[in-house]
Design a protein around this motif. Sequence first.
Motif, PDB file in Angstrom:
ATOM      1  N   MET A   1       0.830  -1.204   0.000  1.00  0.00           N
ATOM      2  CA  MET A   1       0.000   0.000   0.000  1.00  0.00           C
ATOM      3  C   MET A   1       0.863   1.253   0.000  1.00  0.00           C
ATOM      4  O   MET A   1       0.587   2.215  -0.723  1.00  0.00           O
ATOM      5  N   VAL A   2       1.926   1.243   0.820  1.00  0.00           N
ATOM      6  CA  VAL A   2       2.834   2.391   0.868  1.00  0.00           C
ATOM      7  C   VAL A   2       3.520   2.587  -0.481  1.00  0.00           C
ATOM      8  O   VAL A   2       3.656   3.707  -0.972  1.00  0.00           O
ATOM      9  N   ALA A   3       3.930   1.477  -1.100  1.00  0.00           N
ATOM     10  CA  ALA A   3       4.586   1.568  -2.415  1.00  0.00           C
ATOM     11  C   ALA A   3       3.630   2.114  -3.470  1.00  0.00           C
ATOM     12  O   ALA A   3       4.028   2.912  -4.339  1.00  0.00           O
ATOM     13  N   ASN A   4       2.380   1.711  -3.403  1.00  0.00           N
ATOM     14  CA  ASN A   4       1.393   2.215  -4.365  1.00  0.00           C
ATOM     15  C   ASN A   4       1.176   3.724  -4.204  1.00  0.00           C
ATOM     16  O   ASN A   4       1.040   4.455  -5.196  1.00  0.00           O
ATOM     17  N   ILE A   5       1.119   4.161  -2.961  1.00  0.00           N
ATOM     18  CA  ILE A   5       0.927   5.597  -2.701  1.00  0.00           C
ATOM     19  C   ILE A   5       2.143   6.380  -3.189  1.00  0.00           C
ATOM     20  O   ILE A   5       2.003   7.457  -3.789  1.00  0.00           O
ATOM     21  N   ARG A   6       3.339   5.843  -2.945  1.00  0.00           N
ATOM     22  CA  ARG A   6       4.549   6.515  -3.412  1.00  0.00           C
ATOM     23  C   ARG A   6       4.555   6.623  -4.936  1.00  0.00           C
ATOM     24  O   ARG A   6       4.943   7.660  -5.490  1.00  0.00           O
TER      25      ARG A   6
END
Length: 306
Positions: free
Chosen positions: A47-52
């Motif tokens: 999820m964090v990677a997608n937001i980044r």
Amino acid sequence: MIAVILRRLVQSVLILLGVAAITFLLLYALPADPAVLIAGRSATPQMVANIRHELGLDQPLLMQFLHYLINLVHGDLGRSYTQRTAVLPLILARLPATLILMAAGIVVEVVLGLTFGIIAAIRRGGLVDRTVMMLSFVGVSSPQFVVALLLLYVFAATLGWFPMSGFGTPAHVVLPATTLGVLGAGWYARMVRSAMIDVLNHDYVRTARAKGLSGRRIIFRHVLPNAILPIIAMIGIDIGQFMSGVVVVEAVYGWPGIGQLAWQAIQQVDIPIIMGVTLISALAIVLGNLAADVIAPFIDPRIRAQ
């Protein structure tokens, strides 16, 4: 004059570019990750990677900065990470409140600084002069949040003369403007006193006295116009100081300006808003100094002659 203005405009563009580059690098050097803050504590690494990726934070830093500059040329300051809306409308919606507070603060510091500076110069060496200089030193040395809390306690909580916080009436602007103006008033009082004492010793002032002109006319017609030039330049610089000071003042008084917006963005590591407020503040400093350079020749004929 036109050549000077054009040269200053070119310098201003370079200054704004430098401010953007330095601020961009400093913000992205922070240990806080906006993607982690947006995703929340329970977010997975995916999820964090997608937001980044969605925010473009996974691109090289130079590419991010180039994209930011390209958007900036088109008047796009980016989108807020947390509010998911364009930054420019957010700033423009808050800007009128900040401009009102800045204008009121400048009026307070100029009126107080000129008044006490003139009194100290006329009564130099006496008890009034020493008292004014002591008060100006206290005003210059006092942190804005201390002044704000003191004014709130005395004039809002104890006496009830002004509201504790809010925006919308002239009463709401008195305490925040006074908090902003105290620091500048101390500087202005000391500068006006020194400049007036120097001018009072000039030959044309003694000639005016020998002609029998009244003291009031000598002060306001001959002395003050020649001593006020440093104040004009200081007002342009104060615009930048006010832009930094409004962050504290607006947070204390609940004033809905860009200072409060910047404070909220700092807490949430909302980089586009921080960048936008910083650039608007830098633009205000540049325009303030440019205005001071344009006005100064009309105040002092010596500069116009040069």
